[in-house]
Design a protein around this motif. Sequence first.
Motif, PDB file in Angstrom:
ATOM      1  N   SER A 156      54.281  -2.131  95.089  1.00  7.77           N
ATOM      2  CA  SER A 156      54.442  -0.911  94.296  1.00  7.77           C
ATOM      3  C   SER A 156      53.282  -0.723  93.325  1.00  7.77           C
ATOM      4  O   SER A 156      52.951   0.407  92.963  1.00  7.77           O
ATOM      5  CB  SER A 156      55.770  -0.955  93.526  1.00  7.77           C
ATOM      6  OG  SER A 156      56.870  -0.964  94.422  1.00  7.77           O
ATOM      7  N   VAL A 157      52.662  -1.838  92.889  1.00 11.13           N
ATOM      8  CA  VAL A 157      51.465  -1.736  92.054  1.00 11.13           C
ATOM      9  C   VAL A 157      50.350  -1.047  92.838  1.00 11.13           C
ATOM     10  O   VAL A 157      49.649  -0.162  92.319  1.00 11.13           O
ATOM     11  CB  VAL A 157      51.004  -3.133  91.591  1.00 11.13           C
ATOM     12  CG1 VAL A 157      49.675  -3.049  90.835  1.00 11.13           C
ATOM     13  CG2 VAL A 157      52.069  -3.768  90.701  1.00 11.13           C
ATOM     14  N   VAL A 158      50.185  -1.431  94.105  1.00  7.64           N
ATOM     15  CA  VAL A 158      49.178  -0.803  94.960  1.00  7.64           C
ATOM     16  C   VAL A 158      49.521   0.669  95.179  1.00  7.64           C
ATOM     17  O   VAL A 158      48.657   1.553  95.077  1.00  7.64           O
ATOM     18  CB  VAL A 158      49.092  -1.536  96.317  1.00  7.64           C
ATOM     19  CG1 VAL A 158      48.200  -0.772  97.292  1.00  7.64           C
ATOM     20  CG2 VAL A 158      48.570  -2.953  96.114  1.00  7.64           C
ATOM     21  N   VAL A 320      53.876  -3.042  85.836  1.00  6.47           N
ATOM     22  CA  VAL A 320      52.937  -4.129  86.129  1.00  6.47           C
ATOM     23  C   VAL A 320      51.519  -3.583  86.292  1.00  6.47           C
ATOM     24  O   VAL A 320      50.543  -4.208  85.857  1.00  6.47           O
ATOM     25  CB  VAL A 320      53.373  -4.892  87.399  1.00  6.47           C
ATOM     26  CG1 VAL A 320      52.322  -5.920  87.805  1.00  6.47           C
ATOM     27  CG2 VAL A 320      54.713  -5.578  87.173  1.00  6.47           C
ATOM     28  N   SER A 321      51.395  -2.405  86.892  1.00  2.84           N
ATOM     29  CA  SER A 321      50.087  -1.776  87.063  1.00  2.84           C
ATOM     30  C   SER A 321      49.446  -1.487  85.704  1.00  2.84           C
ATOM     31  O   SER A 321      48.271  -1.780  85.478  1.00  2.84           O
ATOM     32  CB  SER A 321      50.216  -0.490  87.865  1.00  2.84           C
ATOM     33  OG  SER A 321      48.970   0.184  87.950  1.00  2.84           O
ATOM     34  N   SER A 322      50.238  -0.913  84.793  1.00  4.34           N
ATOM     35  CA  SER A 322      49.722  -0.622  83.444  1.00  4.34           C
ATOM     36  C   SER A 322      49.320  -1.904  82.734  1.00  4.34           C
ATOM     37  O   SER A 322      48.268  -1.969  82.075  1.00  4.34           O
ATOM     38  CB  SER A 322      50.780   0.123  82.630  1.00  4.34           C
ATOM     39  OG  SER A 322      51.117   1.347  83.236  1.00  4.34           O
ATOM     40  N   VAL A 325      46.039  -3.242  84.159  1.00  5.95           N
ATOM     41  CA  VAL A 325      44.871  -2.481  83.682  1.00  5.95           C
ATOM     42  C   VAL A 325      44.504  -2.909  82.264  1.00  5.95           C
ATOM     43  O   VAL A 325      43.319  -3.097  81.945  1.00  5.95           O
ATOM     44  CB  VAL A 325      45.159  -0.964  83.739  1.00  5.95           C
ATOM     45  CG1 VAL A 325      44.061  -0.186  83.003  1.00  5.95           C
ATOM     46  CG2 VAL A 325      45.248  -0.486  85.178  1.00  5.95           C
ATOM     47  N   VAL A 326      45.516  -3.079  81.415  1.00  2.40           N
ATOM     48  CA  VAL A 326      45.266  -3.500  80.031  1.00  2.40           C
ATOM     49  C   VAL A 326      44.604  -4.877  80.001  1.00  2.40           C
ATOM     50  O   VAL A 326      43.624  -5.104  79.268  1.00  2.40           O
ATOM     51  CB  VAL A 326      46.583  -3.519  79.224  1.00  2.40           C
ATOM     52  CG1 VAL A 326      46.371  -4.180  77.870  1.00  2.40           C
ATOM     53  CG2 VAL A 326      47.114  -2.108  79.043  1.00  2.40           C
ATOM     54  N   ILE A 327      45.115  -5.812  80.804  1.00  4.24           N
ATOM     55  CA  ILE A 327      44.559  -7.170  80.828  1.00  4.24           C
ATOM     56  C   ILE A 327      43.118  -7.161  81.341  1.00  4.24           C
ATOM     57  O   ILE A 327      42.228  -7.800  80.766  1.00  4.24           O
ATOM     58  CB  ILE A 327      45.432  -8.092  81.706  1.00  4.24           C
ATOM     59  CG1 ILE A 327      46.812  -8.293  81.069  1.00  4.24           C
ATOM     60  CG2 ILE A 327      44.747  -9.441  81.920  1.00  4.24           C
ATOM     61  CD1 ILE A 327      47.790  -9.055  81.930  1.00  4.24           C
TER      62      ILE A 327
END
Length: 391
Positions: A156-158, A320-322, A325-327
């Motif tokens: 789902s991140v992809v 998890v996607s957000s 990106v932050v990391i």
Amino acid sequence: ALNLGSLFSNTVLGYFEDQGKWPLGFWASAGSAFAGLVLFLTGTPKYRHFTPRESPWSRFCQVLVAATRKAKIDVNYEDLNLYDSETQRTGDKKILHTNGFRFLDRAAIVTADDEAEKVESGSTYDQWRLCSITQVEEVKCVLRLLPIWLCTILYSVVFTQMASLFVEQGAAMKTNIRNFRIPASSMSSFDILSVAFFIFAYRRFLDPLFARLNKTEANKGLTELQRMGIGLVISIMAMVSAGIVEIYRLKHKEPETSTSVSNSSSLSIFWQVPQYMLIGASEVFMYVGQLEFFNSQAPTGLKSFASALCMASISLGNYVSSLLVVIVMKISTRGDLPGWIPGNLNKGHLDRFYFLLAGLTAADFLVYLVFAKWYKYIKSEASFSEPEEEV
């Protein structure tokens, strides 16, 4: 149905947004919602409602409580005296006993205290002390589903990138065809077309082909777990494709001048078509297979829970996607570096982020293979049924 709605929003509404006609876009959305409400109210009186039953979560908790209460009894797992209730709820299937999660089998072990309490009450066993084999196996089914579900979150991140970074990447490419400007968000229409094509191709051609090639089970195509695995592999290909496109986009980026900073490239936005098509193909194998898998393997009373797992996977994928990106930005912006995903993509390395996702998904695929091999499909006897009541 989801993709047909998305086709309208990604083309018509995307064009309104790109032209600055936001009020018209909101009115079109409100009209669609009103039409949906009318259709829903029209069909509601004809819907057949099943008779309400006890909460499936109470049955779930009963197994945990009963197994905990009997945690200290000595058990010979080779010679179990398990309680097999003769009564079943309407429409339920009697699930056969399996050897996994043996601690939970304690909930179905008939002890002397259970027999004494039944004689004392003069009716049935206490459900918080003794549960049927089927009830115990329902809990095992849920526990077996969770590792598979966890492996779908990274997919789902992809999938989330299609509505975020894919659009940013497309906006930094050549979007004009003569005097017409293509909204970057409308490129997801190729995903929708891909979904429609692959659903048709899989049902009419691929599934019968796999059924003929299957030597172990005649006339049986790919299992849901196999289809989900294929979906993960295709999603890896989609991220690799997006990364390669980004490399070439950076090679064709417009040069900066002393008076302006460019955030565009001469590479056509249509080079994004393969990555959108691959995401669409992966959807057919992953999301359709995932929904069918959870619904077929979830106990009768927990079908809604199975559907909720699918939606929760998509939701957690966005979070998890957000977080990812932050990391990545926190690590990649050390010193004077602009980071992998800056506001001006020509100064960043979005391709590295795509390749990172491809690597993470590949690792997720390997973990998925382990859990898929470990998973045991439920085996059940014929269901107990009677005509449902119309309300």
